[in-house]
Design a protein around this motif. Sequence first.
Motif, mmCIF file in Angstrom:
data_model
loop_
_atom_site.group_PDB
_atom_site.id
_atom_site.type_symbol
_atom_site.label_atom_id
_atom_site.label_comp_id
_atom_site.label_asym_id
_atom_site.label_seq_id
_atom_site.Cartn_x
_atom_site.Cartn_y
_atom_site.Cartn_z
ATOM 1 N N UNK A 211 0.861 -1.186 0.000
ATOM 2 C CA UNK A 211 0.000 0.000 0.000
ATOM 3 C C UNK A 211 0.895 1.232 0.000
ATOM 4 N N UNK A 212 0.836 1.988 -1.069
ATOM 5 C CA UNK A 212 1.664 3.179 -1.228
ATOM 6 C C UNK A 212 0.924 4.462 -0.872
ATOM 7 N N UNK A 213 -0.370 4.507 -1.175
ATOM 8 C CA UNK A 213 -1.117 5.752 -0.994
ATOM 9 C C UNK A 213 -2.564 5.441 -0.614
ATOM 10 N N UNK A 214 -2.831 5.245 0.673
ATOM 11 C CA UNK A 214 -4.212 4.945 1.101
ATOM 12 C C UNK A 214 -5.166 6.118 0.900
ATOM 13 N N UNK A 215 -4.630 7.302 0.615
ATOM 14 C CA UNK A 215 -5.472 8.480 0.394
ATOM 15 C C UNK A 215 -5.835 8.668 -1.074
ATOM 16 N N UNK A 216 -5.437 7.729 -1.909
ATOM 17 C CA UNK A 216 -5.760 7.833 -3.339
ATOM 18 C C UNK A 216 -7.281 7.856 -3.532
ATOM 19 N N UNK A 220 -9.423 1.374 -2.349
ATOM 20 C CA UNK A 220 -10.533 0.558 -1.870
ATOM 21 C C UNK A 220 -11.345 -0.076 -2.983
ATOM 22 N N UNK A 221 -10.970 0.189 -4.239
ATOM 23 C CA UNK A 221 -11.683 -0.396 -5.369
ATOM 24 C C UNK A 221 -11.236 -1.840 -5.591
ATOM 25 N N UNK A 255 -3.786 2.164 -8.322
ATOM 26 C CA UNK A 255 -4.414 3.257 -7.562
ATOM 27 C C UNK A 255 -4.077 3.217 -6.074
ATOM 28 N N UNK A 256 -2.833 3.438 -5.774
ATOM 29 C CA UNK A 256 -2.432 3.509 -4.373
ATOM 30 C C UNK A 256 -1.872 2.219 -3.817
ATOM 31 N N UNK A 257 -1.958 1.137 -4.563
ATOM 32 C CA UNK A 257 -1.366 -0.127 -4.128
ATOM 33 C C UNK A 257 -0.564 -0.726 -5.286
ATOM 34 N N UNK A 258 0.312 -1.664 -4.973
ATOM 35 C CA UNK A 258 1.086 -2.380 -5.978
ATOM 36 C C UNK A 258 1.016 -3.876 -5.690
ATOM 37 N N UNK A 259 0.814 -4.645 -6.750
ATOM 38 C CA UNK A 259 0.764 -6.105 -6.633
ATOM 39 C C UNK A 259 1.977 -6.695 -7.315
#
Length: 398
Positions: A211-216, A220-221, A255-259
């Motif tokens: 999780x890079x940006x939880x405020x994106x 949560x999508x 969108x704020x996370x990386x897999x």
Amino acid sequence: MRISTLTMYNLSVSSMNQQQAAFNKVSQQIASGKRVVSLADDPQALTQALGVRQAQALGEQYASARVGVENALAQEENALNSVTDIYSRAKTLLVQASSESLADADRSAIASELTGLYDALLGVANTRNADGRYLFGGYQDDTAPFIKDAGGAVQFVGSKQVREQQVDGNRRMAMGHNGAEVFSRVHGSAGYGVEAAMENQGAARFGTITINNPDHANFGQAYSIEFVEQAGELGYSVNGGAVQAYQQPMQIALDGIELELSGTPVAGDRFNVAPGDALNTNMFTTFERAIAVLNQPSNTESARATRANQLRSGLQQLDHGLDNVLTTRAEVGARLNELETLEVMGGTRKLSQAQTLSDLVDLNYAEASAEYSLRIVGLQAAQKSFMSIQDMSLFKLL
């Protein structure tokens, strides 16, 4: 003024009757221990006493209801404790089965133990309480809340409505939780999870989620990553969008996370990335998938990737399920604490009502004893007065 003999007799008899009635009343009060024996004694006090007695009866009903709810919650707490142990052991087994050094026979042995845990979990989910009702069945009592469908998968078929009891004047309390809340729910605070499609044929494996940006704005999508072949090159698209080049290993930004993905997929393979409550939440399904993949031979890279993905997803889902059970246990504990508080308050209220009732109708023995002595004297005086009047008759002189 002349007073007739008949009048004097009547007055004397009336006086004796009054003294006798007063004496009898005091005697009855002393015998019963009550100051108010009939409505005529003190209408206002007796009316208030009736109100207090009704409040006492209602309080006893609430106390009985609290006992029933407490017993049900205590049994649920025991069941949830068993579920916690089952999940914890299953997690340990999945970690062991994830080792690449194990042979297929070793994984089959782990699958056998998982099957035992799966059956134990089903038994706990269909537990009956002391009244013979299913603990997690809600309003449904005639059939078990969890049954296996035609394909052998366990599904919840119970009622999602939970019985409630009035445990105090302004408090209704649920007697437990339905099975869907316990075994098919993920707490809203659960993080992201990943599921590989069961029909994947390639050797791609998913790794960690960062999780890079939880405020994106789109955090949560849910995302569906599907691999496609375009112009002879393998790429991927996110939620059906533009095709991007794939090279392994790589980090796919979402969108704020990386897999993290590694290995070689084939066109048609798909990975679903979403918050835990948007993926599989049925813990029985988690067990079923893990048991199935551990019983499969892993003689190809694709089979090994499928096993690794399913076990990793299973561990994520067990973590989410364990968090949900612990949250549910915390709710049960909070209700038990509230019941204890209500019981203390009910006991205090019961003592206060008993004191109020005593003040209204109970007899003050010191005052009653003095009144009793006074009434005896009054009665004796009336009797002697009557005898003196009899002696005043002129017929005694004839």
